[in-house]
Design an enzyme around this catalytic site. Structure first.
Site, short mmCIF file in Angstrom:
data_model
loop_
_atom_site.label_atom_id
_atom_site.label_comp_id
_atom_site.label_asym_id
_atom_site.label_seq_id
_atom_site.Cartn_x
_atom_site.Cartn_y
_atom_site.Cartn_z
N TYR A 153 -12.39 8.39 35.60
CA TYR A 153 -13.84 8.27 35.77
C TYR A 153 -14.51 9.64 35.76
O TYR A 153 -15.55 9.85 35.12
CB TYR A 153 -14.10 7.54 37.09
CG TYR A 153 -15.54 7.20 37.36
CD1 TYR A 153 -16.16 6.13 36.72
CD2 TYR A 153 -16.28 7.92 38.30
CE1 TYR A 153 -17.49 5.80 36.99
CE2 TYR A 153 -17.59 7.59 38.59
CZ TYR A 153 -18.19 6.53 37.93
OH TYR A 153 -19.50 6.21 38.22
N LYS A 157 -17.25 10.85 33.04
CA LYS A 157 -18.61 11.22 33.44
C LYS A 157 -18.93 12.67 33.10
O LYS A 157 -20.09 13.02 32.84
CB LYS A 157 -18.79 10.96 34.94
CG LYS A 157 -18.84 9.47 35.29
CD LYS A 157 -19.89 8.72 34.48
CE LYS A 157 -20.17 7.33 35.03
NZ LYS A 157 -21.16 6.58 34.22
#
Length: 252
Positions: A153, A157
């Site tokens: 993640y 991001k």
């Protein structure tokens, strides 16, 4: 906003941050294509917007499906009008420690966040170029700075931020801006899932997190929605390639 109708595609809009952004843009008179893999959830959001006096339609989509993305953008243009606002909010988490993280955990998160944003942006840009005006808002995260248990993640991001800056460079000459919002702790189903992974109650997770945030509260989806509304407005026409941390303090 200008008086003529503008059309926005908001992905991951069935709930949470995406639904809040859809509502906020609808309040500004924007017609909303409510897009989510959860078709029933998208329909619920769309119905709420219409009942409040807005114009909206629900669309079911897996943002990693290239052909499906192209078809969706065509459908939105045919039913609501040419889309010139895109909010890439669709996301998933597959949290785990590095040594426990599977190939699938990595690939799913990368594909939804990065490939999805790429496919949506590529498909919609021609409508923005034709209009000589466009707004792309990508959802990053404070996890882009690194977060234990989120190697996939965090990497996705962080990638969103580089992707956003490149869009700003390539598309600016056409009157298109691209910006990213990096939320900190926002009270949503996704942060509830993180609390579950950590083995604590959501209430305890919220309380402990608030103590570490300078403004002494956790964020709400509306906090992100207000920021998105600014980036999508005419007032933000000279703001592009930026990453704004909506996190209650100076994280970056």
């Amino acid at each position: 906003m200008n008086t003529h109708k503008r059309v926005a595609i908001v992905t991951g809009a069935a709930r949470g941050i995406g639904a809040a952004i859809a509502r906020r843009l609808s309040d500004d008179g924007v017609a909303i294509a409510v897009v989510d893999r959860d078709g029933a959830g998208a329909a619920t959001t769309s119905e709420l917007l219409v009942s409040a006096g807005g114009e909206a339609r629900a669309f079911t989509l897996d943002v990693t499906d290239s052909a499906g993305v192209a078809e969706l953008v065509d459908d939105v243009a045919a039913t609501l009008g040419a889309p010139t606002i895109l909010v890439n909010n669709a996301g998933v988490i597959r949290d785990n420690s590095l040594f426990k993280m599977s190939d699938d955990d990595w690939d799913v998160v990368m594909n939804v966040h990065l490939k999805g944003a790429f496919l949506m942006s590529r498909a919609i840009q021609s409508h923005m170029v034709a209009a000589g005006w466009g707004r792309i808002v990508n959802l990053s995260s404070s996890s882009a700075l690194g977060n234990r248990g989120q190697a996939n993640y965090s990497a996705a991001k962080a990638g969103i931020q580089g992707f956003t800056k490149t869009l700003a460079l390539e598309l600016g000459r056409f009157g298109i801006t691209a910006n990213a919002i990096a939320p900190g702790f926002i009270q949503t189903d996704m942060t509830a899932a993180t609390a579950e992974r950590l083995g604590i109650s959501f209430e305890q997770f919220i309380s402990q997190s608030a103590e570490q945030i300078p403004v002494r509260r956790v964020g709400q989806p509306q906090d992100v929605a207000e920021t998105a509304a600014f980036f999508c407005s005419d007032a933000a026409g000279f703001v592009s390639g930026q990453v704004l941390y909506v996190a209650g303090g100076p994280l970056a």
